[in-house]
Design an enzyme around this catalytic site. Structure first.
Site, mmCIF file in Angstrom:
data_model
loop_
_atom_site.group_PDB
_atom_site.id
_atom_site.type_symbol
_atom_site.label_atom_id
_atom_site.label_comp_id
_atom_site.label_asym_id
_atom_site.label_seq_id
_atom_site.Cartn_x
_atom_site.Cartn_y
_atom_site.Cartn_z
ATOM 1 N N ARG A 1 0.729 -1.215 0.109
ATOM 2 C CA ARG A 1 0.182 0.170 0.009
ATOM 3 C C ARG A 1 0.750 1.375 -0.017
ATOM 4 O O ARG A 1 0.479 2.185 -0.586
ATOM 5 C CB ARG A 1 -1.020 -0.109 1.191
ATOM 6 C CG ARG A 1 -0.431 -0.379 2.374
ATOM 7 C CD ARG A 1 -1.447 -0.298 3.487
ATOM 8 N NE ARG A 1 -1.751 -1.571 3.893
ATOM 9 C CZ ARG A 1 -0.629 -2.616 4.180
ATOM 10 N NH1 ARG A 1 0.466 -2.098 4.859
ATOM 11 N NH2 ARG A 1 -0.907 -3.841 4.303
ATOM 12 N N GLU B 1 6.633 -4.235 13.818
ATOM 13 C CA GLU B 1 7.087 -4.770 12.432
ATOM 14 C C GLU B 1 5.711 -4.143 11.491
ATOM 15 O O GLU B 1 6.043 -3.713 10.426
ATOM 16 C CB GLU B 1 6.782 -6.407 12.654
ATOM 17 C CG GLU B 1 7.125 -6.950 11.049
ATOM 18 C CD GLU B 1 5.893 -7.130 9.956
ATOM 19 O OE1 GLU B 1 6.002 -7.436 9.009
ATOM 20 O OE2 GLU B 1 4.836 -6.721 10.424
ATOM 21 N N GLU B 2 4.527 -3.951 12.018
ATOM 22 C CA GLU B 2 3.310 -3.517 11.204
ATOM 23 C C GLU B 2 3.354 -1.873 10.856
ATOM 24 O O GLU B 2 2.969 -1.471 9.825
ATOM 25 C CB GLU B 2 2.061 -3.616 11.911
ATOM 26 C CG GLU B 2 1.634 -4.998 12.179
ATOM 27 C CD GLU B 2 1.331 -5.955 10.958
ATOM 28 O OE1 GLU B 2 1.620 -5.330 9.889
ATOM 29 O OE2 GLU B 2 1.239 -7.261 11.102
ATOM 30 N N GLU C 1 15.790 -1.800 14.213
ATOM 31 C CA GLU C 1 16.712 -1.047 15.329
ATOM 32 C C GLU C 1 17.583 -1.997 16.036
ATOM 33 O O GLU C 1 18.714 -1.595 16.271
ATOM 34 C CB GLU C 1 15.873 -0.478 16.277
ATOM 35 C CG GLU C 1 14.908 0.573 15.742
ATOM 36 C CD GLU C 1 15.490 1.785 14.804
ATOM 37 O OE1 GLU C 1 16.715 2.181 15.189
ATOM 38 O OE2 GLU C 1 15.119 2.201 13.769
ATOM 39 N N ASP D 1 6.261 -14.742 10.242
ATOM 40 C CA ASP D 1 5.473 -13.699 10.605
ATOM 41 C C ASP D 1 4.032 -14.747 10.792
ATOM 42 O O ASP D 1 3.932 -14.838 12.028
ATOM 43 C CB ASP D 1 5.456 -12.908 9.230
ATOM 44 C CG ASP D 1 4.617 -11.484 9.578
ATOM 45 O OD1 ASP D 1 3.851 -11.589 10.449
ATOM 46 O OD2 ASP D 1 5.154 -10.462 9.055
ATOM 47 N N TYR E 1 -7.167 -10.046 6.477
ATOM 48 C CA TYR E 1 -5.931 -9.461 6.947
ATOM 49 C C TYR E 1 -5.928 -8.195 7.419
ATOM 50 O O TYR E 1 -6.601 -7.241 6.706
ATOM 51 C CB TYR E 1 -5.002 -9.593 5.621
ATOM 52 C CG TYR E 1 -3.710 -9.000 5.481
ATOM 53 C CD1 TYR E 1 -2.579 -9.553 6.163
ATOM 54 C CD2 TYR E 1 -3.439 -7.841 4.553
ATOM 55 C CE1 TYR E 1 -1.484 -8.632 6.077
ATOM 56 C CE2 TYR E 1 -2.321 -7.237 4.457
ATOM 57 C CZ TYR E 1 -1.201 -7.710 5.375
ATOM 58 O OH TYR E 1 0.169 -7.147 5.001
ATOM 59 N N SER F 1 30.413 -8.475 -19.553
ATOM 60 C CA SER F 1 31.386 -9.498 -19.749
ATOM 61 C C SER F 1 32.035 -9.801 -18.347
ATOM 62 O O SER F 1 32.390 -10.966 -17.863
ATOM 63 C CB SER F 1 32.398 -9.508 -20.784
ATOM 64 O OG SER F 1 33.202 -8.526 -21.001
ATOM 65 N N HIS G 1 22.509 -5.122 -0.075
ATOM 66 C CA HIS G 1 22.934 -6.352 -0.624
ATOM 67 C C HIS G 1 22.632 -6.291 -2.095
ATOM 68 O O HIS G 1 21.908 -5.583 -2.726
ATOM 69 C CB HIS G 1 21.921 -7.390 -0.038
ATOM 70 C CG HIS G 1 22.107 -8.828 -0.410
ATOM 71 N ND1 HIS G 1 21.957 -9.566 -1.642
ATOM 72 C CD2 HIS G 1 22.251 -9.971 0.681
ATOM 73 C CE1 HIS G 1 22.502 -10.966 -1.532
ATOM 74 N NE2 HIS G 1 22.663 -11.071 -0.168
HETATM 75 ZN ZN LIG Z 1 2.913 -9.497 10.120
#
Ligand SMILES: [Zn+2]
Length: 681
Positions: free
Chosen positions: A165, A373-374, A382, A402, A494, A566, A628
């Protein structure tokens, strides 16, 4: 055999696992789940604190060690007011409330105002425009028909397949919209999918999907401490400088409320793909229907609580195998996340019991109960930033769960070096429904990808990693190998108040068998990582995937440029070669009559560290927190592979592309060098 074990240790491991597999209890998972979901427990709330202490106290009882609650003070705004009303052509006010349903006592309570975390505060009045799923192409379609979104309010739907979202909010913000309303269309998670709650698992008419709209695909964690931990005395940037904070006013709607707006719209007929499940033709609008929306956030800094504990390893106590799940929920958190928390509590109890029987792991197993987390993957980020040095030196892998169970279809996402670990563990644990192994049940199953991030696709292990849960700091910031797992099924509630213990007991996992199965699977993986003679990581799979990623990325470059790429192809070959040599060496060492402990440990350390080579300290251009070189999330949370190179190709900037190719090449060579290790140099 078990990968990473000599035949002698494998026999020992098997007998340990046989004992372990008897320990997880569906009834105990149910009891834990009932307690965890008894009250709403949004991050930073008094109930969230109560649950943090409950987790701590249980872990103490289970015999875990070094139990700590770490507090971080972070920007964690709650909404004090959300209102949406139509002022033309007729007057109407959205209820913004979820209604009680029969047989669900949880649904009768007042759970407070539903909102989007990190929405801007504001008061806007403007014509409303229906913009489909709110993707850039949707706004282009509108513009071609003379409907400008600038200074209007966009009404968009949550979409399936899932698109984050926050991407919808960002897209609307970039197009100059005055505000955005995101609603749940019955075609996506309601009556068009099947029976709705309380008669079925899909979302009833007034269900509202809460959630963050924060731009954590730029940087997750506390928006005011990007890249460092929110410990006492930490430097904080100004709100205005925080790149993860939306500037647009955003709010979620049920279809019950959105319906009134959609029905009032005129203007051109919306394209077929935008037509939803409501029994009328959707129009794009743009006038005369006008909406007044107001969102007031309290902008408070609040404490959040990470609970950690460990079972200290006997042979390599500094090596850390980390398991984690978030504890905070939007409301009751039936599936998300308390099913995962129930699985983790059973895991702690079972592994604690083994430790009491003096069956201690060789490496240390760390447990983490994350918070917020939400909001923006806050406490894991942290904590990961706070302990970065230790984790870079000592983390073996991070295993995330989760939501553990909204159904019976297993799916995992992982770095490719752990494919074999996941597959072998899924062979060793029984699927409660079919009685086959989880791996066999998956091969036979429907492969329902699910509507949420982490949806599995057809492979048991998905190697295209995006974002959307707490593994992000481990993979993208620290370069720690990760696995993320869940059992999924039809799930239309959800982030609504209906995602609760009653829904779970009726539909998601009525006998709590899958929450216990997740404990078993999670535990077998953790035990194998903790007890292996040589870390059970096979980089040949990584090399195969990398080849695939390189090939598809090069194919996107226009005009094609062999010379540019290459060096990358050559580095990818060297990586494959290093992976092959490491795997052959593991096979030789593990099969030897007399085991060479020193040589095994050398290889073990090399395998545990190789992922770290894939970190580029400067990060991806424009978002330095994402370091990464193989993986990053797109703004939709969808996976982007070889992100630096892919984005350089998109930018059309040749110098930038050359730099990113060089950086990726260097990272692969670092990983190859670590894999090759001192022994073969
Ligand atoms: Zn969750």
């Amino acid at each position: 055999m078990i990968y990473g074990f000599t035949s002698r240790s494998a026999a020992k491991e098997r007998s340990l696992e046989r004992r372990f597999l008897t320990l997880p209890s569906p009834d105990k998972a149910r009891a834990a789940h009932a307690f965890l979901t008894a009250e709403p427990h949004v991050a930073g709330s008094p109930r969230d604190r109560v649950l943090a202490e409950w987790v701590r106290d249980r872990w103490r009882e289970y015999g875990l060690e070094r139990i700590e609650i770490t507090e971080h003070e972070v920007l964690l705004p709650y909404a004090t007011e959300v209102s949406v009303e139509m002022i033309a052509p007729t007057k109407w006010r959205a209820s913004l409330k979820e209604e009680p349903v029969a047989g669900d006592p949880f649904s009768t309570r007042d759970v407070g105002v539903a909102y989007h975390a990190y929405s801007a505060s504001g008061d806007v009045t403007a014509p409303v425009v229906y913009a489909g799923s709110g993707n850039p192409a949707d706004y282009d379609w509108l513009a071609e028909r003379g409907i400008e979104i600038k200074d209007k309010i966009a009404l968009v739907r949550y979409s399936v397949p899932y698109s984050y979202r926050g991407f919808k909010a960002l897209t609307a913000e970039q197009r100059g919209a005055a505000g955005i309303l995101i609603y749940s269309d019955p075609a996506d998670d309601g009556f068009k999918k099947g029976k709705t709650y309380p008669d079925g698992p899909w979302g009833p008419e007034s269900h509202i999907q809460r959630g963050g709209v924060v731009y954590d695909f730029r940087v997750p964690g506390d928006p005011l401490t990007p890249g460092w931990a929110s410990v006492p005395g930490a430097r904080r940037i100004a709100r205005a400088d925080a790149v993860s904070l939306p500037k647009i006013v955003s709010a979620p709607l049920s279809w019950k409320d959105a319906r009134v707006l959609l029905e009032a719209m005129r203007g051109p007929e919306a394209p077929r793909s935008w037509q939803g499940g409501l029994p009328f033709t959707y129009h794009a609008g743009g006038g005369p229907s006008t909406v007044h929306m107001r969102v007031q956030m309290d902008d408070k800094v609040r404490p959040i609580w990470t609970v950690t504990a460990r079972i200290t390893g006997t042979t390599h106590p500094d090596d850390l195998v980390i398991v984690g799940n978030h504890r905070d929920a939007w409301v009751y958190g039936g599936v998300d996340p308390s099913s995962g928390t129930a699985s983790m509590m059973e895991l702690a109890r079972a592994l604690g019991a083994l430790a009491k029987e003096s069956a201690r792991p060789k490496r240390t197993i760390v447990f983490a109960s994350w918070d917020a987390e939400e909001f923006t993957l806050t406490s894991s980020t942290e904590w990961g930033e706070q302990h970065a040095a230790d984790l870079v030196d000592h983390a073996v892998a991070y295993l995330n769960v989760d939501s553990s169970a909204s159904g019976i279809n297993f799916g995992a996402a992982a770095v490719p070096s752990l494919n074999r670990l996941v597959t072998e563990a899924a062979d060793a644990v029984i699927d409660p429904d079919s009685g086959l192994s989880i791996a066999a049940a998956h091969r036979r199953g429907s492969h329902d990808g699910g509507a949420l991030p982490g949806g599995a696709g057809s492979d048991l292990v998905n190697n295209r990693l995006g974002s959307g849960s707490d593994y992000t700091v481990f993979l993208n910031f620290l370069g720690v190998p990760i696995v993320d797992m869940s059992f999924t099924g039809p799930y239309g509630v959800y982030h609504s108040m209906y995602d609760n213990h009653t829904w779970m007991s009726k539909f998601g996992d009525p006998k709590f068998l899958y929450q216990a199965a997740m404990t078993r699977l999670w535990g077998v993986m953790a035990l194998r990582l903790a007890n292996a003679d040589v870390a059970p990581m096979d980089f040949r799979a990584y090399a195969d995937r990398l080849r695939e990623f390189v090939k598809e990325t090069i194919a996107r470059a226009q005009p094609p440029d062999r010379t540019m790429f290459s060096p990358l192809e050559a580095a990818s070959d060297r990586f494959a070669n290093a992976a092959r040599i490491a795997a052959a060496r593991a096979d030789t060492l593990l099969a030897a009559e007399r085991s060479d402990a020193a040589a095994m440990r050398t290889l073990d350390v090399a395998l545990m560290r190789a992922e770290r080579g894939l970190i580029d300290r400067d990060g991806i251009p424009g978002r330095p927190w994402y370091r990464h070189v193989i993986y990053a999330p797109k703004a939709t949370y969808a996976p982007e592979v070889l992100p630096g190179v892919a984005e350089a190709i998109e930018s059309g900037n040749r110098a930038r592309l050359a730099d990113q190719v060089w950086r990726l090449t260097a990272a692969l060579d670092r990983a190859s060098a670590i894999l090759s290790g001192p022994a073969t140099r």
